[in-house]
Motif scaffolding. Structure first.
Motif, short mmCIF file in Angstrom:
data_model
loop_
_atom_site.label_atom_id
_atom_site.label_comp_id
_atom_site.label_asym_id
_atom_site.label_seq_id
_atom_site.Cartn_x
_atom_site.Cartn_y
_atom_site.Cartn_z
N MET A 1 35.32 6.21 21.51
CA MET A 1 36.23 6.08 20.39
C MET A 1 35.46 6.06 19.07
O MET A 1 35.84 6.73 18.10
N ARG A 2 34.38 5.31 19.03
CA ARG A 2 33.59 5.24 17.81
C ARG A 2 33.01 6.59 17.44
O ARG A 2 32.94 6.95 16.25
N ALA A 3 32.59 7.36 18.43
CA ALA A 3 32.02 8.67 18.15
C ALA A 3 33.04 9.56 17.44
O ALA A 3 32.71 10.28 16.49
N PRO B 1 37.30 14.79 24.82
CA PRO B 1 37.01 14.46 26.22
C PRO B 1 36.92 12.96 26.46
O PRO B 1 36.89 12.52 27.61
N GLY B 2 36.92 12.16 25.39
CA GLY B 2 36.81 10.72 25.53
C GLY B 2 38.13 10.01 25.80
O GLY B 2 38.12 8.82 26.10
N THR B 3 39.25 10.73 25.71
CA THR B 3 40.56 10.10 25.94
C THR B 3 41.10 10.48 27.31
O THR B 3 40.90 11.60 27.78
N PRO C 1 36.39 0.42 28.72
CA PRO C 1 37.59 1.16 28.35
C PRO C 1 38.36 0.40 27.28
O PRO C 1 38.37 -0.84 27.28
N VAL C 2 39.02 1.12 26.39
CA VAL C 2 39.72 0.48 25.28
C VAL C 2 41.02 1.21 25.00
O VAL C 2 41.12 2.43 25.19
N VAL C 3 42.03 0.45 24.58
CA VAL C 3 43.32 1.01 24.18
C VAL C 3 43.52 0.73 22.70
O VAL C 3 43.29 -0.39 22.24
N ALA C 4 43.93 1.74 21.96
CA ALA C 4 44.19 1.58 20.54
C ALA C 4 45.64 1.96 20.24
O ALA C 4 46.15 2.96 20.74
N VAL C 5 46.29 1.14 19.42
CA VAL C 5 47.67 1.38 18.98
C VAL C 5 47.69 1.31 17.47
O VAL C 5 47.13 0.38 16.88
N GLY D 1 32.90 10.75 13.38
CA GLY D 1 32.63 12.18 13.23
C GLY D 1 31.47 12.69 14.04
O GLY D 1 30.90 13.74 13.73
N HIS D 2 31.11 11.96 15.12
CA HIS D 2 29.98 12.38 15.95
C HIS D 2 30.42 13.04 17.25
O HIS D 2 29.58 13.31 18.12
N GLY D 3 31.72 13.26 17.41
CA GLY D 3 32.20 13.84 18.65
C GLY D 3 31.88 15.32 18.75
O GLY D 3 31.43 15.97 17.80
N SER D 4 32.14 15.86 19.94
CA SER D 4 31.93 17.29 20.16
C SER D 4 33.16 18.06 19.74
O SER D 4 34.20 17.48 19.41
N GLY D 5 33.06 19.36 19.72
CA GLY D 5 34.21 20.19 19.40
C GLY D 5 34.22 20.63 17.95
O GLY D 5 33.33 20.32 17.16
#
Length: 273
Positions: free
Chosen positions: A217-219, A190-192, A158-162, A223-227
């Protein structure tokens, strides 16, 4: 537009190797322990009275307080925004819902602040996550001394980005034009497990996202995510490179250490790995 939010774009050259040595536990370290004395960061969400919110938004002091209570070494007071909302709307700017991002010399300093200051006591009634700094891209005043790389992460962690950005005001229209589609992309990912933006008028913008994994997050970033239109982040990043929206901007990555309280009736927002 970092993490897909409407402030700054995430770089794609993400290093992920060494496994975490301090996964999120939810436990408070014993006084004097290594965890209690190391420098940490935290991100807070709380609903506060209007006067408290207004006072926080116009407060800029960092460091030790006059009353002897140790303060943060850096702090950002912000108003929560709803991702993807119209640029001018009540959903976009929610004055009573505050977000605070801060850097502390130790967990003990954070605990003292939450228990002994007026704003801290309000924050203690809300939700926050304590964070181990991992990596920085870019720079903003006050956080520019953080190392570029302090640690590495595995793809499944799991990772947090700010992100934190200081906007060029003439770029405001372009900023929202290119940023809102990315906000919607991250909001619907769906990754968040939590994704929001925050602002301190007139020019400070921030985003905060919790991801199930570095890989998720990398996906999104690549630009490899769904949707629908998964390339929205990459497109906005290219536009920012063409003509920057900001005069200062940074993306910060963190490993979550512990989660406290609840937000909008939710607990366990941070994945446990």
């Amino acid at each position: 537009m970092d993490d897909g939010l409407a402030v700054a774009t995430l770089p794609t050259n993400t290093d992920i190797h060494t496994p975490a040595t301090s996964p999120i536990t939810g436990a408070t370290p014993a006084p004097g322990s290594v965890a209690d004395t190391m420098r940490i960061h935290s991100f807070h969400l709380a609903t506060v009275p209007p006067t408290t919110a207004a006072s926080a938004l116009f407060r800029s002091s960092n460091g030790p307080r006059d009353d002897g209570v140790p303060g943060p070494t850096h702090i950002e007071h912000l108003s929560v925004m709803q991702l993807g909302a119209p640029a001018i709307s009540f959903e976009r700017l929610q004055l009573r819902r505050v977000a605070v991002f801060a850097q502390w010399e130790s967990e003990g300093a954070l605990d003292d602040y939450l228990g002994a200051t007026p704003l801290g006591r309000h924050l203690a009634q809300g939700w926050h996550v304590r964070l181990e700094f991992v990596r920085r891209w870019g720079a903003v005043t006050g956080l520019h001394r953080l190392p570029l790389n302090a640690s590495t992460m595995e793809p499944e962690e799991p990772v947090v980005a700010v992100t934190l950005a200081h906007l060029k005001l003439p770029q405001l229209r372009r900023f929202f034009h290119w940023g809102r589609p990315v906000e919607q992309l991250v909001r619907d990912s769906p990754g968040t497990t939590l994704a929001l933006a925050a602002v301190r008028p007139p020019r400070t913008f921030s985003t905060f996202t919790i991801w199930n994994s570095v890989g998720a997050m990398r996906a999104m970033v690549e630009g490899h995510g769904s949707g629908h239109s998964p390339q929205r982040h990459a497109t906005a990043m290219a536009e920012r490179e063409r003509e920057d929206f900001h005069f200062e901007f940074t993306t910060l990555r963190f490993r979550p250490l512990s989660e406290h309280g609840e937000w909008e009736g939710r607990r366990g927002i941070v994945p446990t790995g």
